[in-house]
Design a protein around this motif. Sequence first.
Motif, mmCIF file in Angstrom:
data_model
loop_
_atom_site.group_PDB
_atom_site.id
_atom_site.type_symbol
_atom_site.label_atom_id
_atom_site.label_comp_id
_atom_site.label_asym_id
_atom_site.label_seq_id
_atom_site.Cartn_x
_atom_site.Cartn_y
_atom_site.Cartn_z
ATOM 1 N N VAL A 63 23.955 8.021 16.567
ATOM 2 C CA VAL A 63 24.774 7.410 15.522
ATOM 3 C C VAL A 63 23.948 6.900 14.530
ATOM 4 O O VAL A 63 23.126 6.296 14.539
ATOM 5 N N ARG A 64 24.065 7.790 13.389
ATOM 6 C CA ARG A 64 23.258 7.360 12.392
ATOM 7 C C ARG A 64 24.126 8.125 10.786
ATOM 8 O O ARG A 64 24.789 8.829 11.006
ATOM 9 N N LYS A 65 23.731 7.039 9.863
ATOM 10 C CA LYS A 65 24.469 7.447 8.630
ATOM 11 C C LYS A 65 24.212 8.950 8.194
ATOM 12 O O LYS A 65 25.055 9.498 7.482
ATOM 13 N N ASP A 66 23.308 9.284 8.286
ATOM 14 C CA ASP A 66 22.847 10.925 7.687
ATOM 15 C C ASP A 66 23.331 12.001 8.606
ATOM 16 O O ASP A 66 23.170 13.211 8.411
ATOM 17 N N VAL A 67 24.170 11.419 9.900
ATOM 18 C CA VAL A 67 24.555 12.730 10.691
ATOM 19 C C VAL A 67 25.728 13.760 10.109
ATOM 20 O O VAL A 67 26.614 12.949 9.343
ATOM 21 N N GLY A 68 25.804 14.812 10.567
ATOM 22 C CA GLY A 68 27.027 15.529 10.056
ATOM 23 C C GLY A 68 28.396 14.807 10.407
ATOM 24 O O GLY A 68 29.557 14.949 9.587
ATOM 25 N N ASN A 69 28.611 14.419 11.676
ATOM 26 C CA ASN A 69 29.765 14.117 12.038
ATOM 27 C C ASN A 69 30.131 12.592 11.558
ATOM 28 O O ASN A 69 29.403 11.526 11.953
ATOM 29 N N ARG A 70 31.255 12.507 10.759
ATOM 30 C CA ARG A 70 31.429 11.500 9.905
ATOM 31 C C ARG A 70 31.912 10.130 10.922
ATOM 32 O O ARG A 70 31.566 8.912 10.858
ATOM 33 N N ASP A 71 32.352 10.505 12.197
ATOM 34 C CA ASP A 71 32.687 9.542 13.215
ATOM 35 C C ASP A 71 31.803 8.778 13.856
ATOM 36 O O ASP A 71 31.808 7.548 14.555
ATOM 37 N N TYR A 72 30.328 9.255 13.510
ATOM 38 C CA TYR A 72 29.242 8.860 14.206
ATOM 39 C C TYR A 72 28.283 8.243 13.271
ATOM 40 O O TYR A 72 26.982 8.615 13.338
ATOM 41 N N HIS A 73 28.759 7.859 12.107
ATOM 42 C CA HIS A 73 27.879 7.215 10.975
ATOM 43 C C HIS A 73 27.153 5.560 11.316
ATOM 44 O O HIS A 73 26.183 5.391 11.114
ATOM 45 N N VAL A 74 28.164 4.835 11.646
ATOM 46 C CA VAL A 74 27.796 3.514 11.962
ATOM 47 C C VAL A 74 28.235 2.743 13.572
ATOM 48 O O VAL A 74 29.463 3.474 13.856
ATOM 49 N N ALA A 75 27.618 2.066 13.884
ATOM 50 C CA ALA A 75 27.846 1.531 15.306
ATOM 51 C C ALA A 75 27.776 -0.134 15.169
ATOM 52 O O ALA A 75 26.881 -0.575 14.269
ATOM 53 N N ARG A 76 28.701 -0.763 15.633
ATOM 54 C CA ARG A 76 28.823 -2.182 15.432
ATOM 55 C C ARG A 76 29.154 -2.757 16.981
ATOM 56 O O ARG A 76 29.690 -2.226 17.632
ATOM 57 N N ASN A 77 28.943 -4.010 16.945
ATOM 58 C CA ASN A 77 29.049 -4.852 18.325
ATOM 59 C C ASN A 77 28.635 -4.140 19.561
ATOM 60 O O ASN A 77 29.370 -3.716 20.395
ATOM 61 N N ILE A 78 27.481 -3.839 19.539
ATOM 62 C CA ILE A 78 26.822 -2.897 20.718
ATOM 63 C C ILE A 78 26.199 -3.718 21.925
ATOM 64 O O ILE A 78 25.667 -4.676 21.554
ATOM 65 N N TYR A 79 27.025 -3.602 22.971
ATOM 66 C CA TYR A 79 26.573 -4.102 24.258
ATOM 67 C C TYR A 79 25.597 -3.086 25.172
ATOM 68 O O TYR A 79 26.361 -2.026 25.383
#
Length: 105
Positions: A50-66
């Motif tokens: 999950v990173r801003k520069d990956v091709g899949n837009r749904d996996y650009h940012v992560a929040r509230n990670i447990y």
Amino acid sequence: MKALLAMTTAVLSFTALSVAAAPMQLLVPGSDAKDFGIQCQMDGKVTYLVRKDVGNRDYHVARNIYVTQLDGGRLAFSFLRGFVSADMYDTYFSATGESCNTFEQ
């Protein structure tokens, strides 16, 4: 009265055992306020990203990670993910021997 006391003691004992055995979830510090990424690798290959520069837009940012420690050295990551805002709930279970890290973006 004696039966009620025995039942109450049994319930309290069971509750104490349940609480003691429950896995601990830890919030990744800062992931509740800032955009984060997650990267997992195994044998030098990226297995989850999950990173801003990956091709899949749904996996650009992560929040509230447990993060939860599982048996066999595995981890469970429960978080919100998305493109601009993290609004989709997701969980990733690492494999045994897979290393994962989180990072602020």
